[in-house]
Design an enzyme around this catalytic site. Structure first.
Site, PDB file in Angstrom:
ATOM      1  N   TRP A  61      -1.569 -19.275  -1.348  1.00 24.67           N
ATOM      2  CA  TRP A  61      -1.586 -17.847  -1.691  1.00 24.67           C
ATOM      3  C   TRP A  61      -0.361 -17.486  -2.502  1.00 24.67           C
ATOM      4  O   TRP A  61       0.578 -18.270  -2.611  1.00 24.67           O
ATOM      5  CB  TRP A  61      -1.772 -16.959  -0.456  1.00 24.67           C
ATOM      6  CG  TRP A  61      -0.818 -17.173   0.719  1.00 24.67           C
ATOM      7  CD1 TRP A  61       0.081 -18.178   0.888  1.00 24.67           C
ATOM      8  CD2 TRP A  61      -0.712 -16.344   1.876  1.00 24.67           C
ATOM      9  NE1 TRP A  61       0.738 -18.040   2.077  1.00 24.67           N
ATOM     10  CE2 TRP A  61       0.278 -16.917   2.707  1.00 24.67           C
ATOM     11  CE3 TRP A  61      -1.336 -15.186   2.286  1.00 24.67           C
ATOM     12  CZ2 TRP A  61       0.648 -16.360   3.930  1.00 24.67           C
ATOM     13  CZ3 TRP A  61      -0.970 -14.637   3.504  1.00 24.67           C
ATOM     14  CH2 TRP A  61       0.009 -15.220   4.312  1.00 24.67           C
ATOM     15  N   HIS A  69       0.254   0.091 -14.767  1.00 27.43           N
ATOM     16  CA  HIS A  69      -0.324   0.202 -16.110  1.00 27.43           C
ATOM     17  C   HIS A  69      -0.213  -1.120 -16.867  1.00 27.43           C
ATOM     18  O   HIS A  69       0.075  -1.151 -18.055  1.00 27.43           O
ATOM     19  CB  HIS A  69       0.334   1.364 -16.862  1.00 27.43           C
ATOM     20  CG  HIS A  69       0.079   2.677 -16.184  1.00 27.43           C
ATOM     21  ND1 HIS A  69      -0.916   3.548 -16.572  1.00 27.43           N
ATOM     22  CD2 HIS A  69       0.650   3.238 -15.074  1.00 27.43           C
ATOM     23  CE1 HIS A  69      -0.928   4.596 -15.755  1.00 27.43           C
ATOM     24  NE2 HIS A  69       0.015   4.436 -14.840  1.00 27.43           N
ATOM     25  N   HIS A  79      -1.056  10.601 -14.161  1.00 27.04           N
ATOM     26  CA  HIS A  79      -0.213   9.791 -15.038  1.00 27.04           C
ATOM     27  C   HIS A  79       0.544  10.658 -16.037  1.00 27.04           C
ATOM     28  O   HIS A  79       1.635  10.293 -16.468  1.00 27.04           O
ATOM     29  CB  HIS A  79      -1.103   8.780 -15.781  1.00 27.04           C
ATOM     30  CG  HIS A  79      -0.389   7.904 -16.749  1.00 27.04           C
ATOM     31  ND1 HIS A  79       0.836   7.337 -16.498  1.00 27.04           N
ATOM     32  CD2 HIS A  79      -0.740   7.481 -17.999  1.00 27.04           C
ATOM     33  CE1 HIS A  79       1.208   6.603 -17.537  1.00 27.04           C
ATOM     34  NE2 HIS A  79       0.283   6.682 -18.458  1.00 27.04           N
TER      35      HIS A  79
END
Ligand code: MN
Length: 257
Positions: A61, A69, A79
């Site tokens: 993992w 963004h 935003h």
């Protein structure tokens, strides 16, 4: 009945095709670069926690980090300053029924091939509507430019005076919001605005008007050349980040084969 079992069967049998509009999250994928006096958007990063080894013998993992963004991503109303007080304006507050909807595509690829600063204008939208009918209310509108085929420095296309990439004019965005009440606007470039979008009045008109009206943005989209002008379904569900202004996401379109 709702036709959902037929819908699932049509996908399984290939009568409906699922098109992936997403770029791979990769540390090399460009992010927007703002003038140096501003804070900057982080690229995607991935660090291995274990890989079937002494750190974790049976599992692999990673820890990942990035900006909201980075890569193919969703812009929520919060935003932009114009959308700061919009109700349900952050990604975690958006009603889930607004994450699936109709999508239309306006092909601006010929103009973008000729001119890096090609603009989506009201005239271009009118011409599209003459051919395909009015942009449906509450639909996503995607601006196809084939910019997604660019790689490396050509993607941001930075020059001495800043980035150069296609985008909508202020009037075009206002038309889509005020006359057509769209759900959101998406592009293949690094933002919903043109590279030179800071020079419009207002600056960054797509961000300013869309988010002020509670509309959404999608950018860094891929494979828009595989979509029909009308008749497709878009699935765009950002991560449920508390107070998040946007998020990387997998964007899928379902299209007739
Ligand atoms: Mn964004």
């Amino acid at each position: 009945m709702t036709g959902l079992s037929e819908f699932a069967e049509a996908i399984a049998k290939g009568a409906l095709r699922v098109v992936d509009l997403t770029h791979t999250l990769d540390p090399d994928f460009p992010v927007i670069i703002l003038p140096p006096e501003f804070g900057q958007c982080a690229r995607f990063r991935m660090e291995e926690i274990s890989a079937y080894d002494h750190r974790g013998p049976a599992w692999k993992w990673h820890n990942i980090s990035m900006s909201e963004h980075t890569g193919t991503h969703f812009d929520a109303p919060s935003h932009w300053i114009s959308g700061r007080d919009v109700p349900y304006g952050s990604v975690d507050e958006i009603s889930p029924d607004r994450l699936i909807g109709a999508v239309v595509v306006i092909d601006c690829s010929a103009g973008a091939a000729e001119n890096d600063d090609h603009e989506l204008t009201v005239e271009i939208i009118h011409a599209w509507e003459t051919e395909h009918g009015p942009v449906p209310r509450d639909a996503w509108v995607l601006m196809r430019t084939d910019w997604s085929k660019r790689r490396g420095a050509d993607y941001l296309n930075m020059r001495d005076d800043g980035p150069h990439s296609p985008g909508p004019t202020p009037d075009a965005i206002r038309y889509l919001i005020e006359e057509r009440d769209i759900r959101g606007f998406g592009t293949e470039t690094i933002g919903t605005d043109a590279g030179q979008g800071s020079h419009y009045t207002p600056p960054y008109p797509a961000h300013f008007y869309l988010h002020g009206a509670g509309k959404f943005g999608l950018q860094c989209l891929n494979n828009l050349d595989q979509l029909p002008p009308t008749g497709a379904l878009l699935v765009a569900a950002p991560l449920k980040i508390k107070g998040g202004t946007g998020s990387p996401l997998r964007v899928l379109a379902v299209v007739p084969s």
